[in-house]
Design an enzyme around this catalytic site. Sequence first.
Site, PDB file in Angstrom:
ATOM      1  N   ASP A  18      -9.118  18.468 -14.269  1.00 51.71           N
ATOM      2  CA  ASP A  18      -9.260  17.101 -14.770  1.00 51.71           C
ATOM      3  C   ASP A  18      -8.945  17.155 -16.257  1.00 51.71           C
ATOM      4  O   ASP A  18      -9.723  17.699 -17.049  1.00 51.71           O
ATOM      5  CB  ASP A  18     -10.682  16.593 -14.520  1.00 51.71           C
ATOM      6  N   TYR A  71     -17.831  15.748 -14.903  1.00 49.01           N
ATOM      7  CA  TYR A  71     -18.210  14.335 -14.923  1.00 49.01           C
ATOM      8  C   TYR A  71     -19.220  14.053 -13.810  1.00 49.01           C
ATOM      9  O   TYR A  71     -19.116  14.588 -12.699  1.00 49.01           O
ATOM     10  CB  TYR A  71     -16.957  13.477 -14.754  1.00 49.01           C
ATOM     11  N   ARG A  90       0.822  -1.202   0.000  1.00 52.74           N
ATOM     12  CA  ARG A  90       0.000   0.000   0.000  1.00 52.74           C
ATOM     13  C   ARG A  90       0.862   1.261   0.000  1.00 52.74           C
ATOM     14  O   ARG A  90       0.536   2.257  -0.628  1.00 52.74           O
ATOM     15  CB  ARG A  90      -0.929   0.028   1.226  1.00 52.74           C
ATOM     16  N   LYS A 116      -8.535   5.749 -19.253  1.00 55.74           N
ATOM     17  CA  LYS A 116      -8.923   6.157 -20.596  1.00 55.74           C
ATOM     18  C   LYS A 116      -7.726   6.119 -21.557  1.00 55.74           C
ATOM     19  O   LYS A 116      -7.248   5.047 -21.903  1.00 55.74           O
ATOM     20  CB  LYS A 116      -9.554   7.541 -20.530  1.00 55.74           C
TER      21      LYS A 116
END
Length: 392
Positions: A180, A109, A57, A205
């Site tokens: 973004d 979004y 982590r 993406k």
Amino acid sequence: MACSNHKKPSKLQYDSLVVQGVPARENEYGSIMPPIFLSSTYRFEDINTQGPYEYIRTQNPTREKAEKLMATLEGAQHAYGFSSGMAAISAIFETLKPGDHIISSANIYGGTYRYFTDCFAKNQIDYTFCQDLNTLTAADFKPETKAVYLESPANPTLRVVDIAKVAKLAHEHGAIVIVDNTFMTSYLQRPLDLGADIVAYSATKYYGGHADLCAGFVITNDDKLAEQIAFIQNTFGATISPFDSYTLIRGVKTMSLRLDRQLENVKYVIEALQQQPGIQKVFYPGSYSAEEAAIHAKQATGSGAVVSFEVAPTIDLGQFFEHLQMIDLAVSLGGVESLMCQPTTTSHEPYPDAELAKIGVHENMVRFAVGIENHNDIINDLTQALQQAQRN
């Protein structure tokens, strides 16, 4: 291990950096592709000495290479990998404190909109949605305003915001700017160079490019912000996996090639859509106004590979989707395949109808992520589906 003070290889163009951004000479055993380190934990040297990696982590060698790569492509000092784009956005918002205020574009979004409307209240963070950040003035800022958030071009209307102008105004009022940049990638637009303080990506993406991973990144040159993001990344633990880190590195190697083909295809698609009688409006960066076209030309080097369009009342949208033979009806974007969706029922479903109307997103709107297929095949599929969806 967080990426810090990373310098990109000198004198390489972007399309070389995507290939050489993780140099083989830095990989274990001289491997051309970096190995995937799946170990969740690492052996201590002794009770007082740990090695460079301790627990998955907190640090992972494969994730570190992906983070360095993303920083290199952005020309930035710090990059942090997360398990999704929304995990990255959420980490950024976790830097805000109770009593803070954030200004955001109203057109964002849907998942981010949901964070504003559902999560900020419990954290006692105030927010204001602005219909057009190009009209932002000093009067819109409060003493508590700590950040301005935006997408440019926006999802799915492709509205454009002058990032440099917003950054200058925000900094005058002690606020940071968060962009973004998912639709553009650092290949086409560099928000940090325009004055933004943080860039966020859904790397699912275009960076991945093959619809086979889920990842998000937060990138910044601000050491203090980087320290906060690193703490949140480790504390919340929503990190990109080693396998997705490797898949991202592999996908990035062809990103400029993919985007070049998609940019070429988009030009043909826009022209074809504008000639279709069943299409009443086509949206792309700069289509809203000459002012936005000039802004986009100033701050970006391409249109991106997403367009949206509204079908005329003569078209049965359900039948249109039904009759597509090559293009798939699916959410997401940025992969090699052409995909379409109806924003009101997918990406922007969290918006109330009244708010969708304000930002110009209607039920007859289609978001089209253009792939790398032959442009004639894409246009032929669009044409035949529109013809068959014509209402009698």
